[in-house]
Write an enzyme that holds these catalytic residues in place. Sequence first.
Site, short mmCIF file in Angstrom:
data_model
loop_
_atom_site.label_atom_id
_atom_site.label_comp_id
_atom_site.label_asym_id
_atom_site.label_seq_id
_atom_site.Cartn_x
_atom_site.Cartn_y
_atom_site.Cartn_z
N ARG A 270 0.84 -1.20 0.00
CA ARG A 270 0.00 0.00 0.00
C ARG A 270 0.87 1.25 0.00
NH1 ARG A 270 -4.82 -1.70 4.29
NH2 ARG A 270 -5.46 -3.57 3.16
N ARG A 285 2.16 1.06 10.28
CA ARG A 285 1.67 1.47 8.96
C ARG A 285 2.81 1.37 7.96
NH1 ARG A 285 -3.13 3.82 8.05
NH2 ARG A 285 -3.36 4.28 10.27
N GLU A 357 -6.32 -1.18 15.62
CA GLU A 357 -7.00 -2.13 14.73
C GLU A 357 -6.05 -3.25 14.31
OE1 GLU A 357 -8.18 -2.60 10.13
OE2 GLU A 357 -8.10 -0.55 10.90
N SER A 360 -10.36 -6.14 10.26
CA SER A 360 -11.57 -5.45 9.83
C SER A 360 -12.39 -6.43 9.01
CB SER A 360 -11.21 -4.22 9.00
OG SER A 360 -12.34 -3.43 8.72
N ARG A 399 0.62 -6.61 12.67
CA ARG A 399 -0.01 -6.03 13.86
C ARG A 399 -0.21 -7.09 14.95
NH1 ARG A 399 -3.78 -0.85 12.49
NH2 ARG A 399 -2.26 0.18 11.13
#
Length: 434
Positions: A270, A285, A357, A360, A399
Site C-alpha cells: 500500500r 503502517r 486495529e 476489519s 499487527r
Amino acid sequence: MYDIKWIRENAVAFDTGLKRRGLAPLSASLLALDDTRRAAIAKAQASQERRNALSKEIGKAMGAKDVALAEQLKAEVAALKELQPQLEAQEKAAKAALDEQLTAIPNTPKDEVPDGADEHGNVVKSVHGEAPEKAGGRLFGQNFAPKEHFELGEALGQMDFETAAKLSGSRFVVLERQIARLSRAIGQFMLDTHTEEHGYTEVMPPLMVRDDAMFGTAQLPKFREDQFRAGDDHWLIPTAEVPLTNLVRESILSEEELPRRYTALTPCFRAEAGSAGRDTRGMLRQHQFEKVELVSITTPETSAEEHERMLACAEAVLKKLDLHYRVMTLCTGDMGFASQKTYDIEVWLPGQKTYREISSCSVCGDFQARRMDARYRPKEGGAPRFVHTLNGSGTAVGRALIGVMENYQNADGSITVPDALVPYMRGVTKIEKA
C-alpha cells in the site's frame, strides 16, 4: 456499484443512504444522466427502425419501377447510415458519464449501522479479556513500564528500521532471527486455524492483478493513489481480498456451491498516500506487510449470518493468542468505500496504552458482485442473482506481531512466546537478545 434501475425505483432510500455517509443527494443528477443515455438509445433505435422501413419501401419502389422515388429513399437511408455512428457515440458517451458517476459512489450502510462522522462515532460491540497491566495479566506485578514494539525489537537487535530505510525508504522494516521466525509462526498459525478449524479453502493467489480485478473490489478508480503500479497493466495487491474475491468474477455459480470461503497468507502493498505523518514509528503502517485474508461468497439471505461467522473466526485466533481486544461496530463515516457494515477488532497494546486495529470484517452486499458480474443461479429456479461478498483480515500478521511483543514482554526486555505459537517456533519459548 449501483443498478441505475434500482436508484430510479428507490431514489429516496438511495439519497437517505448517501446522507448517512455524509454525501449530498445524487439521485436527481444520476437519473438525468440516465435520461440522456436512454434518449440516445431511443434515437439510435428510431434511426435503425426508419432504415429498416425505408429498405422495404425501396423494394416496393423498385418493383413499381419508380426509379426517382427509389433514389430519394436511398438518399435518406444513406443519410441515416451516416448519422448512426454519431448516435452510437452519443449513447456511448452518455453511458460512460453515468458509469463514471456510479463507480465513485460508496456503498450505502445497513440500517443498523450507527451514524457518525468519523471514528469517534464507532460503537463498542464486545470486549474480550482485560488489559494485562491492569489486573491479573502477564505484566501485572512485574513493576516496569511496558515498551513499544520497536523499542523491544531494536533492543533485541532483531528489528532494523535504519537498514530498511537504506534499502527501500521509510515505512519498511528488516526482521531478523527469532522475531522473523515469530512473524512467520503467527502467519502459519492463523492460516492453519482458518483452514483446519474454520473450513476456509487455502489459496495462493497472484500478487499482481489487472485493472479489472482492482475495479471489481473497488480499489479503482477512487483509490488509485493508494496503490502501487507494477508495469503498464498490473497492480501490486493491497490485500488478498482483491484476487480472492475476483475468483468468482464473470461467472454464474449454482446456489449449492455457496458459500465459498477462501483464505490466503500474502504480502500486501500500500502506498499509504493519505496517511502522511501518521504512525511513522514502528511497524503499524507499512508499505509492505503480511496479512491472512478471509473472503466469503454467499447468497443475500445468508450474508448477515456469514458476517458474524467471519468475525468469530478472526476473534478465535486472538483468543488462542490470549490477547485482550475489543470489537467495534464502525459508524457510517468510518466504514470502507465498498462496505455495508464493518466490524473492527482492536487489540490492546500496553506500550502505546491504547487499542489499535488488527482486523476489519466487512459485508459488501452485491456492491462488488455488480462490478465483477459475479452471480449465482437460485436452486428454486429463476434468473441468476448477484452474490454477496464479504472480506476480513484474520488477521494482519504485522499487527499481531506487535500485539504479541507488547503483551508478552518481560521486565528484562525478553518476549515470552505464546503457547499457541511454541510448536511453530520449534519449541522456543522466549525471545532474548542474541
